[in-house]
Design a protein around this motif. Structure first.
Motif, PDB file in Angstrom:
ATOM      1  N   TRP A   1       0.853  -1.068  -0.140  1.00 28.34           N
ATOM      2  CA  TRP A   1      -0.008   0.122  -0.034  1.00 28.34           C
ATOM      3  C   TRP A   1       0.916   1.334   0.321  1.00 28.34           C
ATOM      4  O   TRP A   1       1.731   1.258   0.855  1.00 28.34           O
ATOM      5  CB  TRP A   1      -0.811  -0.056   1.232  1.00 28.34           C
ATOM      6  CG  TRP A   1      -1.879  -1.327   1.023  1.00 28.34           C
ATOM      7  CD1 TRP A   1      -3.061  -1.193   0.717  1.00 28.34           C
ATOM      8  CD2 TRP A   1      -1.686  -2.381   2.027  1.00 28.34           C
ATOM      9  NE1 TRP A   1      -3.841  -2.489   0.975  1.00 28.34           N
ATOM     10  CE2 TRP A   1      -2.914  -3.325   1.606  1.00 28.34           C
ATOM     11  CE3 TRP A   1      -0.652  -2.997   2.481  1.00 28.34           C
ATOM     12  CZ2 TRP A   1      -3.201  -4.433   1.966  1.00 28.34           C
ATOM     13  CZ3 TRP A   1      -0.748  -4.226   3.227  1.00 28.34           C
ATOM     14  CH2 TRP A   1      -1.959  -5.071   2.927  1.00 28.34           C
ATOM     15  N   GLY A   2       0.809   2.105  -0.851  1.00 31.34           N
ATOM     16  CA  GLY A   2       1.335   3.243  -1.374  1.00 31.34           C
ATOM     17  C   GLY A   2       2.321   3.380  -2.225  1.00 31.34           C
ATOM     18  O   GLY A   2       2.392   2.398  -3.166  1.00 31.34           O
TER      19      GLY A   2
ATOM     20  N   TYR B   1       5.206   4.115   2.224  1.00 31.53           N
ATOM     21  CA  TYR B   1       4.250   3.015   2.157  1.00 31.53           C
ATOM     22  C   TYR B   1       3.710   2.637   3.460  1.00 31.53           C
ATOM     23  O   TYR B   1       4.703   3.166   4.608  1.00 31.53           O
ATOM     24  CB  TYR B   1       5.040   1.519   1.821  1.00 31.53           C
ATOM     25  CG  TYR B   1       5.581   1.516   0.507  1.00 31.53           C
ATOM     26  CD1 TYR B   1       4.801   1.226  -0.767  1.00 31.53           C
ATOM     27  CD2 TYR B   1       6.941   2.187   0.120  1.00 31.53           C
ATOM     28  CE1 TYR B   1       5.347   1.184  -2.040  1.00 31.53           C
ATOM     29  CE2 TYR B   1       7.217   2.103  -1.257  1.00 31.53           C
ATOM     30  CZ  TYR B   1       6.581   1.603  -2.270  1.00 31.53           C
ATOM     31  OH  TYR B   1       7.002   1.901  -3.445  1.00 31.53           O
ATOM     32  N   SER B   2       2.773   2.216   3.846  1.00 28.63           N
ATOM     33  CA  SER B   2       2.077   2.050   5.168  1.00 28.63           C
ATOM     34  C   SER B   2       2.960   0.830   5.833  1.00 28.63           C
ATOM     35  O   SER B   2       3.528  -0.053   5.023  1.00 28.63           O
ATOM     36  CB  SER B   2       0.650   1.391   5.225  1.00 28.63           C
ATOM     37  OG  SER B   2       0.539   0.259   4.390  1.00 28.63           O
TER      38      SER B   2
ATOM     39  N   ARG C   1       0.670   8.411   7.959  1.00 25.39           N
ATOM     40  CA  ARG C   1       0.092   9.329   7.120  1.00 25.39           C
ATOM     41  C   ARG C   1      -1.456   9.138   7.065  1.00 25.39           C
ATOM     42  O   ARG C   1      -1.872   7.920   7.142  1.00 25.39           O
ATOM     43  CB  ARG C   1       0.724   9.439   5.687  1.00 25.39           C
ATOM     44  CG  ARG C   1       2.000   9.512   5.700  1.00 25.39           C
ATOM     45  CD  ARG C   1       2.760   9.901   4.244  1.00 25.39           C
ATOM     46  NE  ARG C   1       4.043  10.159   4.198  1.00 25.39           N
ATOM     47  CZ  ARG C   1       4.654  10.814   3.222  1.00 25.39           C
ATOM     48  NH1 ARG C   1       4.073  10.950   1.952  1.00 25.39           N
ATOM     49  NH2 ARG C   1       5.736  11.334   3.123  1.00 25.39           N
TER      50      ARG C   1
ATOM     51  N   TYR D   1      -2.417   6.937   1.641  1.00 30.41           N
ATOM     52  CA  TYR D   1      -1.312   6.279   0.802  1.00 30.41           C
ATOM     53  C   TYR D   1      -1.865   5.776  -0.465  1.00 30.41           C
ATOM     54  O   TYR D   1      -2.979   5.422  -0.732  1.00 30.41           O
ATOM     55  CB  TYR D   1      -0.883   4.798   1.378  1.00 30.41           C
ATOM     56  CG  TYR D   1      -0.248   4.989   2.902  1.00 30.41           C
ATOM     57  CD1 TYR D   1       1.071   5.381   2.994  1.00 30.41           C
ATOM     58  CD2 TYR D   1      -1.167   5.005   3.888  1.00 30.41           C
ATOM     59  CE1 TYR D   1       1.559   5.643   4.332  1.00 30.41           C
ATOM     60  CE2 TYR D   1      -0.380   5.326   5.287  1.00 30.41           C
ATOM     61  CZ  TYR D   1       0.670   5.571   5.266  1.00 30.41           C
ATOM     62  OH  TYR D   1       1.316   5.644   6.704  1.00 30.41           O
TER      63      TYR D   1
ATOM     64  N   ASP E   1      -4.354   1.679  -2.832  1.00 32.48           N
ATOM     65  CA  ASP E   1      -4.687   2.869  -1.947  1.00 32.48           C
ATOM     66  C   ASP E   1      -4.918   2.250  -0.507  1.00 32.48           C
ATOM     67  O   ASP E   1      -5.242   1.077  -0.490  1.00 32.48           O
ATOM     68  CB  ASP E   1      -5.803   3.701  -2.432  1.00 32.48           C
ATOM     69  CG  ASP E   1      -5.888   4.193  -3.763  1.00 32.48           C
ATOM     70  OD1 ASP E   1      -4.596   4.336  -4.250  1.00 32.48           O
ATOM     71  OD2 ASP E   1      -6.815   4.568  -4.713  1.00 32.48           O
TER      72      ASP E   1
ATOM     73  N   SER F   1       4.918   4.485   9.053  1.00 31.65           N
ATOM     74  CA  SER F   1       5.205   4.621   7.335  1.00 31.65           C
ATOM     75  C   SER F   1       6.818   4.118   7.377  1.00 31.65           C
ATOM     76  O   SER F   1       7.564   4.397   8.372  1.00 31.65           O
ATOM     77  CB  SER F   1       4.913   6.058   6.755  1.00 31.65           C
ATOM     78  OG  SER F   1       3.533   6.371   6.997  1.00 31.65           O
TER      79      SER F   1
ATOM     80  N   SER G   1       9.760   4.819   3.813  1.00 35.57           N
ATOM     81  CA  SER G   1      10.057   5.074   2.633  1.00 35.57           C
ATOM     82  C   SER G   1      11.248   4.198   2.208  1.00 35.57           C
ATOM     83  O   SER G   1      11.938   3.703   2.885  1.00 35.57           O
ATOM     84  CB  SER G   1      10.402   6.409   2.298  1.00 35.57           C
ATOM     85  OG  SER G   1      11.581   6.794   3.075  1.00 35.57           O
TER      86      SER G   1
END
Length: 379
Positions: A315-316, A320-321, A351, A354, A366, A373, A375
């Protein structure tokens, strides 16, 4: 009714007589005999200066009072093959019922008889087996044991290696039962057939809850017909990567607080790789950001196997989650190919949303708010 007081006994055998069922009982400090007109109660039988213990089927080694090496004779009724559970083979954990163990060992038939048992020290493991119509089970550490003495057979003393006894384990014995410190080694004797049961997590180094004998087959240290595995205790790891080797499929696992390595003859287990003073995490495809221990901004390097494009969901995009699998996210972000490699990820705050996308052959989805999260850092 006339009764006669007697000394306590180590066991009382129940029976069904005259429409009344009495029960087995263990040691009690005082007894009485019922005097039946015309009948003379027989005194307890004696062997080697000790009374023979007239026990019921539930009588076990915990009721024997003495020291390691002391022997006892236990008179058993018929039918003890039909109840309770026994743990071990030849040598049994003290919580095993003596009469059923005697049948299992071949000392008496299921119709009853007298079993000679010898108290022994506790053992780290007891291996179950099927003998004489009785199936005994594996058991882990217990603080006391007894051996069944079979006429004409001399029980073998435990084998030793490097001053330590070899652990005669069953298939379910795992690393949590090994008492020691990181770096300590143990030799574990394994029976045949441990490829057919339980689950193993890791490759070469395994989470401590993995069964040792199955891990030994997976690592190539022993065949599925059994043998002796040498294992070395190690610190816990943040992830364990599964694989298929030697006919055994091990699984991915997340953080576990203790590990062991299987020592394979002629092979030196590789120490974990490091980067920037931190161990590279050798992860499986299911490893995700929730397993990363640190603060926002901390970076980690995660080594990924091949094939992580074929499973799980991400997801993202770029960020990302935390519950997204890191290796699949790394492929999606373009940091590694589907054949595997090392992904650098950085922890970030959660966040409110995503956004999914399709990149590098991976479709991410999504997702709504998530509390953490990461990255993927790309060159």
């Amino acid at each position: 009714m006339t009764v006669k007081l007697e000394a306590g006994r180590p066991a009382y055998r129940g029976s069904e007589q005259n429409g009344i069922e009495s029960r087995d009982f263990n040691e009690y400090n005082r007894s009485f005999a019922v005097v039946v007109a015309g009948a003379v109660p027989a005194p307890p039988a004696i062997a080697n200066g000790k009374a023979v213990i007239e026990a019921g089927c539930g009588f076990d080694g915990r009721q024997l009072k003495g020291n390691d090496g002391d022997t006892f004779q236990v008179l058993c009724p018929a039918g003890c093959d039909k109840r309770d559970t026994t743990w071990g083979t030849g040598v049994y954990s003290a919580n095993s019922p003596i009469c059923r163990s005697g049948i299992h060992a071949g000392a008496i038939p299921s119709t009853g008889g007298t079993v000679t048992v010898k108290l022994e020290a506790g053992r780290p493991a007891y291996r179950g087996s099927e003998q004489h119509g009785i199936e005994s089970r594996d058991f882990n550490e217990y603080n006391r044991s007894f051996a069944v003495v079979v006429a004409g057979a001399a029980p073998a003393a435990p084998a030793t290696a490097n001053g330590k006894p070899v652990i005669e384990a069953g298939c379910s014995f795992d690393g949590r039962q090994l008492k020691g410190n990181d770096g300590d080694t143990f030799q574990v004797s394994c029976p045949a057939g441990c490829d057919k049961r339980d689950t193993t997590w890791g490759t070469g180094v395994y989470s401590a809850n993995s069964p040792i004998c199955r891990s030994g087959i997976h690592a190539g240290a022993i065949p599925n017909t059994g043998g002796t595995v040498t294992v070395k205790l190690e610190a816990g790891r943040p992830a364990y990567r599964g694989s298929e080797q030697h006919g055994i499929e091990s699984r991915d696992f997340n953080e576990y607080n203790r590990s062991y390595a299987v020592v394979v003859a002629g092979a030196a287990p590789a120490a974990p790789a490091t980067a920037n003073g931190k161990a590279v995490i050798e992860a499986g495809c299911s490893f995700d950001g929730r397993q990363l221990k640190g603060n926002d901004g901390d970076t980690f390097q995660v080594s990924c196997p091949a094939g992580c494009d074929k499973r799980d969901a991400t997801w993202g995009t770029g960020v990302y989650s935390a519950h997204s699998p890191i290796c699949r996210s790394g492929i999606h972000a373009g940091a590694i190919p589907s054949t595997g490699g090392t992904v650098t990820v950085k922890l970030e705050a959660g966040r409110p949303a995503y956004r999914g996308s399709k990149q590098n052959g991976i479709e991410s989805r999504d997702f709504n708010e998530y509390n953490r999260s990461y990255s993927v850092v790309t060159e």
